[in-house]
Design an enzyme around this catalytic site. Structure first.
Site: not given
Ligand code: SAM
Length: 305
Positions: A19, A129, A157-158, A178
């Site tokens: 961050h 998400e 799926d991101g 991330d």
């Molecule tokens: N970026 C956030 C932050 O800095 O506050 C933290 C994100 S966390 C490390 C990773 C997130 O990705 C989790 O909430 C998980 O549920 C989600 N996730 C896992 N696979 C994913 C995908 N293929 N596409 C989107 N989100 C996914």
């Protein structure tokens, strides 16, 4: 799949590094009067309670934002004034989500980005998400902001969804990738996603977070990303923060010692030109306050272009 919940980790040292870098990039990128898009491919729940059940279970913020805040408080007003600007800015942004003197709320990347984006020039935030619960929590948290069409949320799926938003109409974007790296294919997906994104939109700023853990895929990722950025002739920056092993090993009889994550890294393609100097100033200070035992260190390196 989906056993990862960011609420257990919110505000830990890895979030602090990630961050801090995100804020430094966005501060610079929002100085220009052209709309900026921020795309957060793995957004999480958006907002976390540091005194809630999840955070209390792991207590990871105690070795991150809470330790940092306590160290700065101990330094007094003069010490706070001597903070590197990027670190002071990070602290100020997190503080703005809390009442004076309290550290109860930790903003995730969606809230940090939204806080820094501008309505008047029509900056946009695109959030992805996939987790069934966290995507709902994210939507509910974002709804409270009343940000209207500035923020878009999709339970998708991101990695795949990024393709649908590049290039952005304004041709200016910061993309945060991330993932939770719960499944080891995430490492390969990060590299493939970045390659595809650079083909679609070569001038975007791409920021990848990754854990520094003894796993071949994690070890190779920064090397792969450097090769990739170099093949596109794009400048890159790589920063790592290792807080070292805990001084007192957990001694639960019969349980192996699990120190948790001790280091992480951030890789940025097309970084703002101010980023290297800003991190070279901030990371030694951060390490001085968060470092604990054997294996601590920080690195800021840049190349390509
Ligand atoms: N970026 C956030 C932050 O800095 O506050 C933290 C994100 S966390 C490390 C990773 C997130 O990705 C989790 O909430 C998980 O549920 C989600 N996730 C896992 N696979 C994913 C995908 N293929 N596409 C989107 N989100 C996914």
């Amino acid at each position: 799949m989906f056993s990862y919940r960011h609420a257990f980790h919110a505000g830990n040292h890895a979030d602090v590094l990630k961050h801090l870098v995100l804020i430094a990039c966005l501060r610079h990128m929002t100085q220009k009067d052209t709309a900026l898009w921020v795309v957060d491919t793995h957004a999480g729940a958006g907002l976390y309670r540091l005194d809630g059940d999840y955070a209390g279970t792991s207590g990871e913020a105690a070795e991150g934002i809470l330790k940092l805040a306590a160290a700065i408080k101990a330094k007094g007003a003069e010490g706070e004034q001597a903070l590197a600007p990027a670190l002071a800015d990070y602290l100020q942004v997190v503080r703005s989500f809390n009442k004076e003197g309290q550290w109860r709320i930790y903003p995730g990347s969606p809230f940090i980005s939204q806080h820094l984006l501008r309505q008047e020039v029509r900056d946009k935030l695109k959030l992805f998400e996939l987790h069934p619960t966290d995507s709902g929590t994210l939507a509910a948290n974002i709804a409270q902001l009343g940000a209207g069409r500035q923020v878009g949320i999709a339970r998708e799926d991101g990695f795949e969804a990024l393709k649908s938003v590049l290039p952005p109409p304004s041709r200016r974007a910061l993309v945060l990738i991330d993932p939770s790296y719960e499944i080891k294919t995430d490492y390969a997906k990060v590299a493939a996603t970045l390659r595809d994104a650079l083909q679609r939109f070569a001038t975007g700023t791409y920021m990848v977070w990754y854990p520094v853990i003894p796993r071949p895929e994690a070890h190779e990722l920064p090397r792969k990303l450097k090769t990739l950025a170099n093949s596109f002739r794009k400048p890159w920056l790589h920063a790592t923060l290792a807080i070292g092993q805990p001084e007192q090993a957990a001694t639960v009889p019969g349980e192996p010692n699990r120190p948790g994550l001790t280091a992480s890294g951030v890789f940025v393609v097309n970084p703002p030109h101010i980023l290297k100097a800003a991190l070279q100033q901030a990371l030694p200070q951060l390490l001085e306050m968060l470092g604990r035992g054997r294996g601590q260190g920080q690195v800021v390196e840049a190349g390509g272009g």
